[in-house]
Design a protein around this motif. Structure first.
Motif, PDB file in Angstrom:
ATOM      1  N   GLY A   1       0.622  -1.274  -0.045  1.00 18.37           N
ATOM      2  CA  GLY A   1      -0.034  -0.204   0.014  1.00 18.37           C
ATOM      3  C   GLY A   1       0.778   1.331  -0.053  1.00 18.37           C
ATOM      4  O   GLY A   1       1.690   1.317  -0.851  1.00 18.37           O
ATOM      5  N   THR A   2       0.881   2.227   1.087  1.00 18.80           N
ATOM      6  CA  THR A   2       1.665   3.216   1.228  1.00 18.80           C
ATOM      7  C   THR A   2       3.015   3.140   1.964  1.00 18.80           C
ATOM      8  O   THR A   2       3.726   4.106   2.072  1.00 18.80           O
ATOM      9  CB  THR A   2       0.833   4.405   1.844  1.00 18.80           C
ATOM     10  N   LYS A   3       3.157   1.814   2.230  1.00 15.24           N
ATOM     11  CA  LYS A   3       4.386   1.498   3.249  1.00 15.24           C
ATOM     12  C   LYS A   3       5.356   0.794   2.331  1.00 15.24           C
ATOM     13  O   LYS A   3       5.142  -0.036   1.715  1.00 15.24           O
ATOM     14  CB  LYS A   3       3.678   0.866   4.581  1.00 15.24           C
ATOM     15  N   LEU A   4       6.598   0.969   2.721  1.00 13.02           N
ATOM     16  CA  LEU A   4       7.711   0.328   2.222  1.00 13.02           C
ATOM     17  C   LEU A   4       8.333  -0.682   3.474  1.00 13.02           C
ATOM     18  O   LEU A   4       8.530  -0.124   4.482  1.00 13.02           O
ATOM     19  CB  LEU A   4       8.881   1.524   1.839  1.00 13.02           C
ATOM     20  N   TYR A   5       8.767  -1.837   2.985  1.00 12.68           N
ATOM     21  CA  TYR A   5       9.516  -2.674   3.784  1.00 12.68           C
ATOM     22  C   TYR A   5      10.816  -3.162   3.338  1.00 12.68           C
ATOM     23  O   TYR A   5      11.045  -3.737   2.119  1.00 12.68           O
ATOM     24  CB  TYR A   5       8.522  -3.823   4.033  1.00 12.68           C
ATOM     25  N   LEU A   6      11.754  -2.784   4.208  1.00 11.67           N
ATOM     26  CA  LEU A   6      13.427  -3.509   3.501  1.00 11.67           C
ATOM     27  C   LEU A   6      13.616  -4.365   4.744  1.00 11.67           C
ATOM     28  O   LEU A   6      13.697  -4.100   5.671  1.00 11.67           O
ATOM     29  CB  LEU A   6      14.131  -2.255   3.575  1.00 11.67           C
ATOM     30  N   ASN A   7      14.353  -5.600   4.280  1.00  9.10           N
ATOM     31  CA  ASN A   7      14.521  -6.674   4.956  1.00  9.10           C
ATOM     32  C   ASN A   7      15.815  -6.429   5.844  1.00  9.10           C
ATOM     33  O   ASN A   7      15.564  -6.636   7.037  1.00  9.10           O
ATOM     34  CB  ASN A   7      15.100  -7.985   4.019  1.00  9.10           C
ATOM     35  N   LYS A   8      16.881  -6.078   5.376  1.00  8.59           N
ATOM     36  CA  LYS A   8      18.024  -5.787   6.252  1.00  8.59           C
ATOM     37  C   LYS A   8      18.761  -4.357   6.199  1.00  8.59           C
ATOM     38  O   LYS A   8      18.404  -3.709   5.328  1.00  8.59           O
ATOM     39  CB  LYS A   8      19.106  -7.055   5.745  1.00  8.59           C
ATOM     40  N   ILE A   9      19.405  -4.378   7.117  1.00 11.32           N
ATOM     41  CA  ILE A   9      20.236  -2.796   7.152  1.00 11.32           C
ATOM     42  C   ILE A   9      21.166  -2.942   5.980  1.00 11.32           C
ATOM     43  O   ILE A   9      21.808  -3.674   5.718  1.00 11.32           O
ATOM     44  CB  ILE A   9      21.090  -2.739   8.354  1.00 11.32           C
ATOM     45  N   GLY A  10      21.061  -1.776   5.192  1.00 14.12           N
ATOM     46  CA  GLY A  10      21.747  -1.559   4.104  1.00 14.12           C
ATOM     47  C   GLY A  10      20.971  -1.731   2.623  1.00 14.12           C
ATOM     48  O   GLY A  10      21.246  -1.229   1.823  1.00 14.12           O
ATOM     49  N   ASN A  11      19.766  -2.421   3.014  1.00 11.58           N
ATOM     50  CA  ASN A  11      18.856  -2.355   1.649  1.00 11.58           C
ATOM     51  C   ASN A  11      18.369  -1.297   1.284  1.00 11.58           C
ATOM     52  O   ASN A  11      18.505  -0.358   1.920  1.00 11.58           O
ATOM     53  CB  ASN A  11      17.653  -3.427   1.927  1.00 11.58           C
ATOM     54  N   THR A  12      18.117  -1.073  -0.058  1.00  6.97           N
ATOM     55  CA  THR A  12      17.605   0.113  -0.704  1.00  6.97           C
ATOM     56  C   THR A  12      16.374  -0.051  -1.309  1.00  6.97           C
ATOM     57  O   THR A  12      16.045  -0.979  -1.989  1.00  6.97           O
ATOM     58  CB  THR A  12      18.716   0.801  -1.492  1.00  6.97           C
TER      59      THR A  12
END
Length: 241
Positions: free
Chosen positions: A230-241
């Motif tokens: 939806g309006t939200k972003l999810y990144l798995n790990k530190i450093g992901n972009t």
């Protein structure tokens, strides 16, 4: 040797909020042996520290502060009228088209929308305040929400308890567009917005990803190491972009 006479002249704010302080100081140069004593004409309205000249507002009203300086047998006195108000407005600036940020001294928790008057200096039209929000960490920081947008580049007067401050409204023209944040916590769904501002940094528009006006903004999110929900972003790990 010609010995200069002692002198005293006070500088400092003449208005103070209940529960707040202002410091009066002597602007005249005198001997290091000079002693200054401060007194108030009414301690129930404004108290003053006899040695430091720090004035504390007690209740709404006016009081006269007297400063007496003594060097040996010579002395001089002067006075300064101080008014105590429930609230003292010191700054105001536009943050969004319908939002103003103000700095207010006093018991801001009791402020109401009707305590403020926002008026266009050119048209004399009054813009009603719909909501007053006090910062939970700094009670002197107050947000005013207006019913309508101020985007005509005109000068506005904001008045509270007899004190008026001015700001120049936004011209409503977009000068920059950017995401609301470029850093998100990992493994946490975070809402991403598109924020447009004018040349002075006033926010003109905010649109969550996927809900922007397609006729105005082209807004795309892509990632190989997470997902968009939806309006939200999810990144798995530190450093992901």
């Amino acid at each position: 040797m010609k010995v200069a006479k002692v002198g005293v002249a006070l500088s400092g704010d003449s208005v103070v909020a209940i529960g707040s302080t202002t410091k009066l100081t002597n602007t005249k140069k005198n001997s290091s042996r000079a002693k200054i004593t401060y007194t108030s004409s009414d301690d129930t309205i404004a108290k003053v520290d006899a040695a430091t000249g720090v004035v504390t507002g007690v209740k709404a009203g006016k009081a006269t502060i007297t400063a007496k300086i003594t060097v040996g047998k010579d002395s001089a006195t002067t006075t300064k009228d101080v008014e105590v108000k429930n609230h003292v407005l010191s700054t105001v600036a536009q943050n969004k088209l319908t939002e103003l940020k103000a700095t207010v001294a006093g018991d801001t928790k009791n402020l109401k929308p009707t305590d403020f008057t926002v008026k266009n200096e050119t048209t004399n039209v009054v813009y009603p305040v719909s909501k007053v929000t006090v910062d939970s960490k700094d009670a002197s920081q107050v947000t005013l929400t207006l019913f309508s947008e101020a985007k005509d580049a005109a000068t506005y007067d904001v008045t509270l308890d007899g004190i008026t401050k001015t700001f120049v409204a936004s011209d409503g023209k977009v000068a920059s567009v950017a995401p609301n944040t470029l850093t998100v916590p990992y493994a946490t769904e975070t809402e991403i917005k598109l924020v447009s501002k004018d040349a002075n940094g006033v926010i003109i528009d905010e649109a969550a990803y996927g809900k922007q006006d397609a006729s105005k903004y082209d807004f795309t999110l892509t990632t190989n190491n997470g997902y968009v929900n939806g309006t939200k972003l999810y990144l798995n790990k530190i450093g992901n972009t």
